[in-house]
Write a protein that holds these residues in place. Structure first.
Motif, PDB file in Angstrom:
ATOM      1  N   VAL A 154      -8.880   4.508  -9.777  1.00  0.00           N
ATOM      2  CA  VAL A 154      -7.932   3.949  -8.789  1.00  0.00           C
ATOM      3  C   VAL A 154      -7.174   2.789  -9.439  1.00  0.00           C
ATOM      4  O   VAL A 154      -5.949   2.674  -9.332  1.00  0.00           O
ATOM      5  CB  VAL A 154      -8.679   3.461  -7.514  1.00  0.00           C
ATOM      6  N   PHE A 210      -5.434  12.254  -5.000  1.00  0.00           N
ATOM      7  CA  PHE A 210      -6.444  11.477  -4.272  1.00  0.00           C
ATOM      8  C   PHE A 210      -7.729  11.439  -5.101  1.00  0.00           C
ATOM      9  O   PHE A 210      -8.283  12.471  -5.452  1.00  0.00           O
ATOM     10  CB  PHE A 210      -6.688  12.121  -2.900  1.00  0.00           C
ATOM     11  N   ALA A 268     -15.840   3.444   6.396  1.00  0.00           N
ATOM     12  CA  ALA A 268     -15.494   2.022   6.437  1.00  0.00           C
ATOM     13  C   ALA A 268     -13.996   1.801   6.188  1.00  0.00           C
ATOM     14  O   ALA A 268     -13.328   2.682   5.642  1.00  0.00           O
ATOM     15  CB  ALA A 268     -16.324   1.292   5.379  1.00  0.00           C
ATOM     16  N   GLY A 296      -9.515   5.070   2.549  1.00  0.00           N
ATOM     17  CA  GLY A 296      -8.478   6.088   2.360  1.00  0.00           C
ATOM     18  C   GLY A 296      -8.239   7.018   3.533  1.00  0.00           C
ATOM     19  O   GLY A 296      -7.690   8.102   3.350  1.00  0.00           O
ATOM     20  N   GLY A 347     -10.515   0.831   4.495  1.00  0.00           N
ATOM     21  CA  GLY A 347     -10.033   0.752   3.117  1.00  0.00           C
ATOM     22  C   GLY A 347     -10.472   1.869   2.206  1.00  0.00           C
ATOM     23  O   GLY A 347     -10.227   1.830   0.996  1.00  0.00           O
ATOM     24  N   TYR A 403     -16.933   4.296  -2.842  1.00  0.00           N
ATOM     25  CA  TYR A 403     -16.614   4.869  -4.150  1.00  0.00           C
ATOM     26  C   TYR A 403     -17.516   4.273  -5.221  1.00  0.00           C
ATOM     27  O   TYR A 403     -17.873   3.093  -5.167  1.00  0.00           O
ATOM     28  CB  TYR A 403     -15.153   4.568  -4.522  1.00  0.00           C
ATOM     29  N   ASP A 430      -5.731   6.129  14.592  1.00  0.00           N
ATOM     30  CA  ASP A 430      -6.699   5.245  13.934  1.00  0.00           C
ATOM     31  C   ASP A 430      -7.579   4.596  15.011  1.00  0.00           C
ATOM     32  O   ASP A 430      -7.134   4.455  16.153  1.00  0.00           O
ATOM     33  CB  ASP A 430      -5.916   4.152  13.166  1.00  0.00           C
ATOM     34  N   ARG A 439      -0.178   4.580  -2.391  1.00  0.00           N
ATOM     35  CA  ARG A 439      -0.903   5.696  -1.776  1.00  0.00           C
ATOM     36  C   ARG A 439      -0.697   6.995  -2.535  1.00  0.00           C
ATOM     37  O   ARG A 439       0.441   7.375  -2.788  1.00  0.00           O
ATOM     38  CB  ARG A 439      -0.402   5.931  -0.356  1.00  0.00           C
ATOM     39  N   ARG A 486      -4.674   3.893 -12.074  1.00  0.00           N
ATOM     40  CA  ARG A 486      -3.507   4.524 -11.433  1.00  0.00           C
ATOM     41  C   ARG A 486      -2.599   3.446 -10.826  1.00  0.00           C
ATOM     42  O   ARG A 486      -1.386   3.457 -11.029  1.00  0.00           O
ATOM     43  CB  ARG A 486      -4.006   5.490 -10.351  1.00  0.00           C
ATOM     44  N   GLU A 498       0.804  -1.223   0.000  1.00  0.00           N
ATOM     45  CA  GLU A 498       0.000   0.000   0.000  1.00  0.00           C
ATOM     46  C   GLU A 498       0.839   1.276   0.000  1.00  0.00           C
ATOM     47  O   GLU A 498       0.449   2.276  -0.591  1.00  0.00           O
ATOM     48  CB  GLU A 498      -0.996  -0.012   1.163  1.00  0.00           C
ATOM     49  N   THR A 553      -6.211   6.550   6.258  1.00  0.00           N
ATOM     50  CA  THR A 553      -4.766   6.646   6.530  1.00  0.00           C
ATOM     51  C   THR A 553      -4.092   7.465   5.439  1.00  0.00           C
ATOM     52  O   THR A 553      -3.238   8.317   5.701  1.00  0.00           O
ATOM     53  CB  THR A 553      -4.146   5.230   6.571  1.00  0.00           C
ATOM     54  N   THR A 554      -4.485   7.204   4.201  1.00  0.00           N
ATOM     55  CA  THR A 554      -3.917   7.936   3.069  1.00  0.00           C
ATOM     56  C   THR A 554      -4.146   9.431   3.226  1.00  0.00           C
ATOM     57  O   THR A 554      -3.227  10.231   3.049  1.00  0.00           O
ATOM     58  CB  THR A 554      -4.572   7.432   1.752  1.00  0.00           C
TER      59      THR A 554
HETATM   60  N1  LIG Z   1      -9.006   8.076  -3.006  1.00  0.00           N
HETATM   61  C1  LIG Z   1      -8.074   7.178  -3.275  1.00  0.00           C
HETATM   62  N2  LIG Z   1      -7.362   7.238  -4.419  1.00  0.00           N
HETATM   63  C2  LIG Z   1      -6.437   6.302  -4.701  1.00  0.00           C
HETATM   64  N3  LIG Z   1      -6.120   5.270  -3.882  1.00  0.00           N
HETATM   65  C3  LIG Z   1      -6.773   5.182  -2.723  1.00  0.00           C
HETATM   66  C4  LIG Z   1      -7.771   6.124  -2.360  1.00  0.00           C
HETATM   67  N4  LIG Z   1      -8.262   5.779  -1.160  1.00  0.00           N
HETATM   68  C5  LIG Z   1      -7.603   4.682  -0.767  1.00  0.00           C
HETATM   69  N5  LIG Z   1      -6.710   4.314  -1.715  1.00  0.00           N
HETATM   70  C6  LIG Z   1      -5.832   3.145  -1.652  1.00  0.00           C
HETATM   71  O1  LIG Z   1      -6.481   2.149  -0.878  1.00  0.00           O
HETATM   72  C7  LIG Z   1      -5.599   1.582   0.071  1.00  0.00           C
HETATM   73  C8  LIG Z   1      -6.222   1.648   1.435  1.00  0.00           C
HETATM   74  O2  LIG Z   1      -6.307   2.985   1.868  1.00  0.00           O
HETATM   75  P1  LIG Z   1      -6.105   3.407   3.397  1.00  0.00           P
HETATM   76  O3  LIG Z   1      -5.100   2.532   4.070  1.00  0.00           O
HETATM   77  O4  LIG Z   1      -5.856   4.863   3.422  1.00  0.00           O
HETATM   78  O5  LIG Z   1      -7.544   3.087   3.976  1.00  0.00           O
HETATM   79  P2  LIG Z   1      -8.108   3.299   5.465  1.00  0.00           P
HETATM   80  O6  LIG Z   1      -9.442   3.944   5.326  1.00  0.00           O
HETATM   81  O7  LIG Z   1      -7.115   3.990   6.316  1.00  0.00           O
HETATM   82  O8  LIG Z   1      -8.286   1.827   5.968  1.00  0.00           O
HETATM   83  P3  LIG Z   1      -8.292   1.296   7.504  1.00  0.00           P
HETATM   84  O9  LIG Z   1      -9.536   1.860   8.125  1.00  0.00           O
HETATM   85  O10 LIG Z   1      -8.339  -0.195   7.338  1.00  0.00           O
HETATM   86  O11 LIG Z   1      -7.044   1.777   8.157  1.00  0.00           O
HETATM   87  C9  LIG Z   1      -4.278   2.323  -0.073  1.00  0.00           C
HETATM   88  O12 LIG Z   1      -3.388   1.521  -0.798  1.00  0.00           O
HETATM   89  C10 LIG Z   1      -4.573   3.521  -0.901  1.00  0.00           C
HETATM   90  O13 LIG Z   1      -3.543   3.722  -1.833  1.00  0.00           O
END
Ligand SMILES: Nc1ncnc2c1ncn2[C@@H]1O[C@H](COP(=O)(O)OP(=O)(O)OP(=O)(O)O)[C@@H](O)[C@H]1O
Length: 359
Positions: free
Chosen positions: A203, A42, A74, A78, A76, A195, A124, A35, A206, A31, A80-81
């Protein structure tokens, strides 16, 4: 960047599912490379992006630390991103930790007292922090100060400790569980939505280009349709389809390759996996579409009640395939259609028949 603890819960029943939203070990490894690094990269979440952009720009203009930000949504999607993007946009370092890692107020005091000025603290699963730590956080967020308690009982004294201004980015999958005093201390709250297929296609394109995989528009659309509205799942399915394309074809992904590959991994056209389909099939074939109690349904598919309720059902409900009613679980007309079955006369989904079951 500093990691105090992994933010993922590998022990969840979802951890080994190809369509599970929590990160598995491979996701964690890959990941970082996928990211997006700034708000421009984003994809989707337009409203959140636009609002956050304003918050961050205004802070930069003022030369101040950005307001505290709460991200809910939920796994995944984004969060953390986005927290990393906030730090990057502010030119600040980031520290990452999670609620379950902070069981004592002292754990939090140690983190807070070592923050640099302007640093972003990503917390988190903020809803899983202990109560005493939560109360310490109130003061830290509002006054950039904590009281460190030294000693015990009547001799205990509170030593005030000044903190440098910092930005807390809290993430939660359960915004409703946050106590109002904590929620109120965030200057900006963003709810992340699932999404749509066009965003997931972007996504996938990319990520494919970052992974050096060739994929056409129809191939990306095929994967996007099965990714359950979640970028993490889209990226994971892309990697599995890439494996298949490399082993069984010339490495390029098109609709046929994506469709056959995901068939091999038992992820159907709507993103349901074997467990989801087993629950639906039992509901339709053994109980004529319900209503049936959760425990009975769980026994029928040979799973724990919790697994059916927490792992399979949320997506089936979100997709409009299953309804939770006071009388039990009921299949919707869409469920019959999805499995290619015909509802018995008089059931929801039996085509023109009255809905006798009030589902
Ligand atoms: N808007 C976005 N555009 C491109 N890639 C994304 C986007 N959102 C998430 N991703 C990709 O999805 C993956 C998961 O994102 P991320 O770890 O930020 O999710 P999260 O909401 O923090 O999950 P968790 O709640 O499990 O921690 C990452 O690899 C990220 O690159």
């Amino acid at each position: 960047m500093n990691w105090d603890e992994t933010t993922e819960d590998a022990a969840t029943p979802q951890a080994d599912r190809l369509v599970g939203a929590s990160a598995d070990h491979e996701d964690q490894a890959v990941e970082a490379a996928l990211r997006p690094k700034d708000l421009g990269e984003f994809i989707g979440q337009e409203r959140v992006r636009e609002q956050l952009d304003l918050v961050l720009r205004a802070a930069r203009v003022r030369g101040a630390t950005a307001d505290h930000v709460l991200l809910s949504g939920a796994p995944g999607l984004g969060k953390t991103t986005l927290s990393m993007i906030i730090a990057a946009e502010m030119g600040a370092p980031i520290r990452i930790t999670s609620g379950p890692a902070i069981q004592h107020a002292g754990d939090l005091a140690a983190i807070l007292s070592s923050l640099q000025e302007g640093e972003v603290l990503f917390l988190d699963e903020i809803h899983r922090m202990s109560r005493p730590a939560e109360e310490m956080l109130y003061m830290a967020m509002e006054d950039f100060r904590v009281d460190v308690i030294v000693g015990k009982g009547p001799g205990a004294t509170a030593i005030p400790l000044e903190l440098p201004p910092f930005t807390l980015v809290g993430a939660t999958t359960r915004a409703g569980l946050l106590p109002p005093p904590l929620r109120d201390r965030f200057g900006f709250t963003a709810h992340m939505e699932f999404y749509g297929p066009p965003e997931l296609e972007r996504v996938i394109h990319r990520s494919a280009s970052l992974l050096d995989v060739e994929i056409d528009t129809a191939g990306a659309a095929e994967i996007a349709g099965r990714a359950r509205g979640t970028p993490r799942i889209a990226n994971r399915l892309l990697r599995r389809v890439r494996d298949y394309a490399q082993v069984k074809a010339d490495g390029q992904i098109n609709r046929d390759i994506a469709s056959v590959a995901l068939g091999v991994y038992e992820v159907d056209g709507r993103g349901l996996d074997r467990l989801d389909r087993a629950v639906l099939e039992a509901l339709l074939k053994l109980f004529s579409g319900g209503p049936v109690g959760l425990s009975t349904l769980a026994v029928a598919v040979g799973e724990e009640r919790e697994t059916v309720e927490e792992v399979a059902e949320p997506f089936l409900v979100r997709e409009g395939l299953l309804a939770r009613t006071p009388r039990g679980r009921v299949a919707t007309p869409a469920a019959w259609a999805h499995l290619g079955l015909t509802a018995p006369q008089g059931r929801p989904g039996a085509g023109g028949q009255p809905d006798l079951f009030g589902a």
